[in-house]
Structure formats: structure tokens, C-alpha cells
Design a protein around this motif. Sequence first.
Motif, short mmCIF file in Angstrom:
data_model
loop_
_atom_site.label_atom_id
_atom_site.label_comp_id
_atom_site.label_asym_id
_atom_site.label_seq_id
_atom_site.Cartn_x
_atom_site.Cartn_y
_atom_site.Cartn_z
N GLN A 53 39.75 4.47 -44.89
CA GLN A 53 40.42 5.65 -44.34
C GLN A 53 39.88 6.92 -44.99
OE1 GLN A 53 42.34 5.93 -41.69
NE2 GLN A 53 42.17 8.11 -42.02
N GLU A 54 39.58 6.88 -46.27
CA GLU A 54 39.00 8.04 -46.95
C GLU A 54 37.62 8.35 -46.38
OE1 GLU A 54 39.14 6.93 -51.07
OE2 GLU A 54 41.28 7.34 -51.23
N ILE A 55 36.84 7.32 -46.10
CA ILE A 55 35.52 7.51 -45.49
C ILE A 55 35.67 8.13 -44.11
CG2 ILE A 55 33.49 6.33 -44.55
CD1 ILE A 55 33.81 4.29 -46.89
N ARG A 56 36.58 7.60 -43.32
CA ARG A 56 36.79 8.14 -41.97
C ARG A 56 37.22 9.61 -42.03
NH1 ARG A 56 35.92 5.01 -37.91
NH2 ARG A 56 36.23 2.77 -38.01
N SER A 57 38.07 9.95 -42.98
CA SER A 57 38.51 11.35 -43.13
C SER A 57 37.33 12.25 -43.47
CB SER A 57 39.57 11.47 -44.22
OG SER A 57 40.74 10.82 -43.83
N ALA A 58 36.46 11.78 -44.34
CA ALA A 58 35.27 12.55 -44.70
C ALA A 58 34.36 12.71 -43.48
CB ALA A 58 34.52 11.88 -45.85
N LEU A 59 34.20 11.64 -42.71
CA LEU A 59 33.31 11.70 -41.55
C LEU A 59 33.88 12.57 -40.43
CD1 LEU A 59 31.98 8.03 -41.32
CD2 LEU A 59 31.06 9.99 -42.57
N ASP A 60 35.19 12.73 -40.41
CA ASP A 60 35.81 13.58 -39.39
C ASP A 60 35.40 15.04 -39.56
OD1 ASP A 60 37.04 11.54 -38.03
OD2 ASP A 60 38.98 11.79 -39.04
N GLN A 61 34.85 15.39 -40.72
CA GLN A 61 34.37 16.76 -40.94
C GLN A 61 33.11 17.05 -40.15
OE1 GLN A 61 34.00 17.82 -45.11
NE2 GLN A 61 35.44 16.20 -45.62
N LEU A 62 32.42 16.00 -39.73
CA LEU A 62 31.16 16.17 -39.02
C LEU A 62 31.42 16.49 -37.55
CD1 LEU A 62 29.22 13.14 -40.53
CD2 LEU A 62 28.86 15.57 -41.05
N GLU A 63 30.89 17.61 -37.10
CA GLU A 63 31.05 17.99 -35.70
C GLU A 63 29.98 17.33 -34.83
OE1 GLU A 63 31.14 22.23 -35.50
OE2 GLU A 63 32.88 22.35 -36.83
N ASP A 64 28.83 17.07 -35.41
CA ASP A 64 27.73 16.45 -34.67
C ASP A 64 28.01 14.96 -34.51
OD1 ASP A 64 25.24 14.97 -34.25
OD2 ASP A 64 24.21 16.87 -34.62
N GLU A 65 28.16 14.54 -33.26
CA GLU A 65 28.51 13.14 -32.99
C GLU A 65 27.43 12.16 -33.45
OE1 GLU A 65 31.42 11.76 -32.04
OE2 GLU A 65 32.20 13.80 -32.22
N ASN A 66 26.16 12.56 -33.38
CA ASN A 66 25.09 11.68 -33.85
C ASN A 66 25.18 11.46 -35.35
OD1 ASN A 66 23.82 10.97 -31.47
ND2 ASN A 66 22.45 12.73 -31.51
N LEU A 67 25.47 12.51 -36.08
CA LEU A 67 25.61 12.38 -37.53
C LEU A 67 26.81 11.49 -37.86
CD1 LEU A 67 24.89 15.99 -38.85
CD2 LEU A 67 23.33 14.03 -38.76
N LYS A 68 27.90 11.72 -37.15
CA LYS A 68 29.11 10.92 -37.38
C LYS A 68 28.84 9.45 -37.08
CE LYS A 68 33.20 12.55 -36.37
NZ LYS A 68 34.45 12.95 -35.68
N LEU A 69 28.16 9.19 -35.97
CA LEU A 69 27.86 7.82 -35.58
C LEU A 69 26.95 7.15 -36.62
CD1 LEU A 69 28.32 5.75 -33.34
CD2 LEU A 69 26.29 6.66 -32.21
N LEU A 70 25.93 7.86 -37.05
CA LEU A 70 25.04 7.34 -38.08
C LEU A 70 25.82 6.94 -39.33
CD1 LEU A 70 21.65 8.71 -39.20
CD2 LEU A 70 23.44 8.41 -40.87
N MET A 71 26.69 7.82 -39.78
CA MET A 71 27.46 7.56 -40.99
C MET A 71 28.45 6.41 -40.79
SD MET A 71 26.17 9.68 -43.13
CE MET A 71 27.19 10.26 -44.47
N GLU B 208 43.28 -1.96 -50.87
CA GLU B 208 42.37 -0.99 -51.48
C GLU B 208 41.20 -0.68 -50.55
OE1 GLU B 208 41.13 -2.30 -55.38
OE2 GLU B 208 43.20 -2.63 -56.01
N LEU B 209 40.65 -1.70 -49.92
CA LEU B 209 39.53 -1.50 -48.99
C LEU B 209 39.96 -0.68 -47.77
CD1 LEU B 209 37.81 -4.99 -49.17
CD2 LEU B 209 36.93 -2.82 -50.06
N GLN B 210 41.15 -0.91 -47.30
CA GLN B 210 41.65 -0.13 -46.16
C GLN B 210 41.82 1.33 -46.55
OE1 GLN B 210 45.11 -2.46 -45.05
NE2 GLN B 210 43.96 -3.54 -43.47
N THR B 211 42.26 1.58 -47.76
CA THR B 211 42.40 2.95 -48.25
C THR B 211 41.04 3.62 -48.33
OG1 THR B 211 44.39 2.39 -49.50
CG2 THR B 211 43.19 4.37 -50.18
N VAL B 212 40.05 2.92 -48.87
CA VAL B 212 38.70 3.47 -48.97
C VAL B 212 38.14 3.74 -47.58
CG1 VAL B 212 36.33 2.94 -49.65
CG2 VAL B 212 38.21 2.46 -51.22
#
Length: 84
Positions: free
Chosen positions: A26-44, A20-24
Motif C-alpha cells: 500500500q505504501e508503494i502504491r501511494s508513492a506511485l500514485d504521485q506519478l501522472e505519467d501512466e507509462n512511468l506508473k505502469l513501469l513501476m 506487513e507485506l500488505q502495508t508495504v
Amino acid sequence: ERPMDKVLEIDEEINREIDELQTVRQEIRSALDQLEDENLKLLMEYRYIDGMTWEQVAEKMDYSRQWVTSLHRTALQKIKLTCC
């Protein structure tokens, strides 16, 4: 119930929770992949993948805590969540 049966039951429960944690994650990573700004992505990633506190994120990125929370707000506005 035999002790070994209890151990096996706990082991199965742990494995389910790990899945379940691995699924969550992966869902977080998919959401963060929407960010084009690398600083924002890194922060998240620091906050939601690595589990850092806001203070740790600020220190790691060499920003103030206030600036980190401002960037966080910006990142959240840019992420389109598909929830519920």
C-alpha cells in the motif's frame, strides 16, 4: 511443546508477515500514485508490485532494457518519498 502449538505459532507469524507485506504494498502504491505519467506508473508497478525483472518489464512494455532503466530513473526523481 505440542506440534499443534508450533503450527499455530507458525500460522500467526505468517499472518503477521502477510500484514506487513500488505502495508508495504500500500505504501508503494501511494508513492506511485504521485506519478501522472501512466507509462512511468505502469513501469513501476511491474517492477515493484508485480516483481518483474528489468528484462521482463522491458519486454512487457516493448522497450529496450536501457530505456526502461532510464524511465525508472525519471520516475524515481518524480516520486517524493517520506522515509525514515
